[in-house]
Each structure stands twice: as C-alpha cells, then as structure tokens.
Design an enzyme around this catalytic site. Sequence first.
Site, PDB file in Angstrom:
ATOM      1  N   SER A   7      40.655  38.751  36.509  1.00  0.00           N
ATOM      2  CA  SER A   7      42.022  38.683  35.987  1.00  0.00           C
ATOM      3  C   SER A   7      42.493  40.083  35.627  1.00  0.00           C
ATOM      4  O   SER A   7      41.829  40.791  34.860  1.00  0.00           O
ATOM      5  CB  SER A   7      42.048  37.795  34.738  1.00  0.00           C
ATOM      6  N   HIS A  32      43.063  37.060  40.078  1.00  0.00           N
ATOM      7  CA  HIS A  32      43.701  36.119  39.160  1.00  0.00           C
ATOM      8  C   HIS A  32      44.867  36.814  38.463  1.00  0.00           C
ATOM      9  O   HIS A  32      44.713  37.856  37.838  1.00  0.00           O
ATOM     10  CB  HIS A  32      42.662  35.658  38.139  1.00  0.00           C
ATOM     11  N   ASP A  34      47.922  36.200  35.728  1.00  0.00           N
ATOM     12  CA  ASP A  34      48.391  35.336  34.641  1.00  0.00           C
ATOM     13  C   ASP A  34      49.875  35.547  34.389  1.00  0.00           C
ATOM     14  O   ASP A  34      50.294  36.644  34.021  1.00  0.00           O
ATOM     15  CB  ASP A  34      47.616  35.665  33.363  1.00  0.00           C
ATOM     16  N   MET A  36      53.010  34.504  32.104  1.00  0.00           N
ATOM     17  CA  MET A  36      53.325  33.894  30.799  1.00  0.00           C
ATOM     18  C   MET A  36      54.802  34.082  30.489  1.00  0.00           C
ATOM     19  O   MET A  36      55.348  35.156  30.722  1.00  0.00           O
ATOM     20  CB  MET A  36      52.504  34.567  29.703  1.00  0.00           C
ATOM     21  N   HIS A  65      48.036  31.899  38.007  1.00  0.00           N
ATOM     22  CA  HIS A  65      47.922  30.931  36.907  1.00  0.00           C
ATOM     23  C   HIS A  65      49.219  30.975  36.096  1.00  0.00           C
ATOM     24  O   HIS A  65      49.494  31.945  35.408  1.00  0.00           O
ATOM     25  CB  HIS A  65      46.703  31.343  36.048  1.00  0.00           C
ATOM     26  N   MET A  67      51.432  30.060  33.129  1.00  0.00           N
ATOM     27  CA  MET A  67      51.506  29.550  31.757  1.00  0.00           C
ATOM     28  C   MET A  67      52.980  29.575  31.368  1.00  0.00           C
ATOM     29  O   MET A  67      53.414  30.388  30.546  1.00  0.00           O
ATOM     30  CB  MET A  67      50.638  30.420  30.834  1.00  0.00           C
ATOM     31  N   MET A 136      40.676  25.755  30.613  1.00  0.00           N
ATOM     32  CA  MET A 136      40.856  26.891  29.702  1.00  0.00           C
ATOM     33  C   MET A 136      39.746  26.851  28.657  1.00  0.00           C
ATOM     34  O   MET A 136      39.589  25.857  27.954  1.00  0.00           O
ATOM     35  CB  MET A 136      42.207  26.815  28.978  1.00  0.00           C
ATOM     36  N   ASP A 174      38.328  29.622  32.699  1.00  0.00           N
ATOM     37  CA  ASP A 174      39.149  30.802  32.400  1.00  0.00           C
ATOM     38  C   ASP A 174      39.184  31.065  30.897  1.00  0.00           C
ATOM     39  O   ASP A 174      39.688  30.241  30.130  1.00  0.00           O
ATOM     40  CB  ASP A 174      40.567  30.541  32.945  1.00  0.00           C
TER      41      ASP A 174
HETATM   42  C1  DX5 Z   1      44.361  33.790  29.166  1.00  0.00           C
HETATM   43  C2  DX5 Z   1      44.352  33.982  30.645  1.00  0.00           C
HETATM   44  C3  DX5 Z   1      43.094  34.503  31.210  1.00  0.00           C
HETATM   45  C4  DX5 Z   1      42.678  35.852  30.693  1.00  0.00           C
HETATM   46  C5  DX5 Z   1      41.196  35.813  30.622  1.00  0.00           C
HETATM   47  O1  DX5 Z   1      45.489  33.091  28.793  1.00  0.00           O
HETATM   48  O2  DX5 Z   1      44.623  32.750  31.319  1.00  0.00           O
HETATM   49  O3  DX5 Z   1      43.117  34.523  32.631  1.00  0.00           O
HETATM   50  O4  DX5 Z   1      43.062  36.935  31.500  1.00  0.00           O
HETATM   51  O5  DX5 Z   1      40.779  36.967  30.005  1.00  0.00           O
HETATM   52  P1  DX5 Z   1      39.330  37.131  29.394  1.00  0.00           P
HETATM   53  O6  DX5 Z   1      38.371  37.032  30.534  1.00  0.00           O
HETATM   54  O7  DX5 Z   1      39.403  38.511  28.806  1.00  0.00           O
HETATM   55  O8  DX5 Z   1      39.125  36.075  28.371  1.00  0.00           O
HETATM   56 ZN    ZN Z   2      44.344  32.767  33.567  1.00  0.00          ZN
END
Ligand code: DX5
Ligand code: ZN
Length: 216
Positions: A7, A32, A34, A36, A65, A67, A136, A174
């Site tokens: 990620s 990956h 993310d 948001m 991903h 969110m 998650m 994740d």
């Molecule tokens: C959190 C994300 C993850 C995040 C994971 O909301 O969905 O993908 O990047 O990061 P680490 O591996 O640092 O927990």
């Molecule tokens: Zn993620």
Amino acid sequence: MHLLSPSILTADLLRVGQAIEFINQSQADWIHIDVMDGLFVPNISFGFPLIEAVKKASVKPLDVHLMIVEPERYIERFRKSGADILTIHYEASRHLHRSIQSIHAEGMKAGVALNPHTPVEVLTDILPFIDMVLVMSVNPGFGGQKFIGHTYRKLLRLKSMISEINPDVLIQVDGGVDLSNFRQLIEAGVDVLVAGNAVFGAASPIDTICKLKAEV
Ligand code: DX5
Ligand code: ZN
C-alpha cells in the site's frame, strides 16, 4: 503462493515514482491504493489524478480500495483511471449486488471489504458473485496502526464459508500486516497481504517485500 499488495498510503508522496519503481522491480504482485473521502473514514487520501499517474508508471495491477460512501457513483471513473481490482465496503454500498455487477461490467475484479466490527456472515449471499473479500484488521482511515488480533477468528469463519459457497474467492487482509504476523495470516488462509508501513517504513522496501513473499 500468496500475493502481496504493497500500500502506497504511507509512501513519501514526493517520491511516489520511486515507490512504484520499487514495486515494479520487486516480487510484489499488485499495488494497493487507498481512496478515502473524509466521510466514510475520518481521512482524505488519493483521487483519480494519482491513480492515473500510478497506472502509467506501474507494471503491476492496481488494487484499488475504496473507503468512500456510495462507491457506485464512481465505478466507471475508477476503471478509466486504471483500476484493475476494485474493492468497495459492505458498509458503504446499499445495493451491493448491483455495485458488484457494475464493477464486473466495467471489466474489473470485484472485492468487498469489511470493517473490524462487521461479521463475515453478512457476506453469505454475495460470495457467489465476488472475486475477493478484504478483511480490515485495523479501523480504516490510517496506515501504521496496530493489528486487531480478533481478525484471526473472522478469517477462520470466512475461510469455511468460502470453501462451502465459492472456493474461488480470495481473502485479502489489510492493516497492521508485518514481518511478525504474515506467516500466521497465510496459515489462517489469507491469499493476499496488504502492507503499507511494514514496506515503506522499512530501511529497504524491496528487501521487506522479498521477506513478505517468502514461502510459508
Ligand atoms: C487503512 C488502509 C490500509 C493501509 C494499511 O485504512 O486501508 O491499506 O495502507 O497500512 P498499514 O500496513 O501501515 O497498516
Ligand atoms: Zn487498504
């Protein structure tokens, strides 16, 4: 062999190109990303321009991903931006089955993500239609958080549901994945590891990717 999807959330944003280069040259399988929206989670991260830029530089599939609330509004935009696998949250999509159909109609693989509080049993009637479940293992919104140990029990239940209902579904985990827990996660049936901080917080991201890809 399990897959690894680093990620880039915690990568140095002034050096995203370098992070993609690391991933290209490594044994990582996907990237990956993310997304948001500041509503579904208390943070705002990346949007379409970043995904488009990453797509141009990456030789690996983009594992996006979302969110965000009402992800169905943007499925086509994410495909046009370069997503190969699109994961939406169970908690964010009212008509999940229709959203999954739209993701497939756009030619992407479809994943469904579950927050830590959401029981895996809610997926019983959507499992026949999806390609991946993202579990998650931290509350979504931030990288670098501590892994929630209860996740193992969910993985156990999810694994047995998947074997019964649709054995082709991949399990992705994740949040808080690192060198101390990845073996146990693979043993619990995880197919795809996401790792942010463990990779980009390390002195050598490529070396850490190599360790996280080690046969278990
Ligand atoms: C959190 C994300 C993850 C995040 C994971 O909301 O969905 O993908 O990047 O990061 P680490 O591996 O640092 O927990
Ligand atoms: Zn993620």
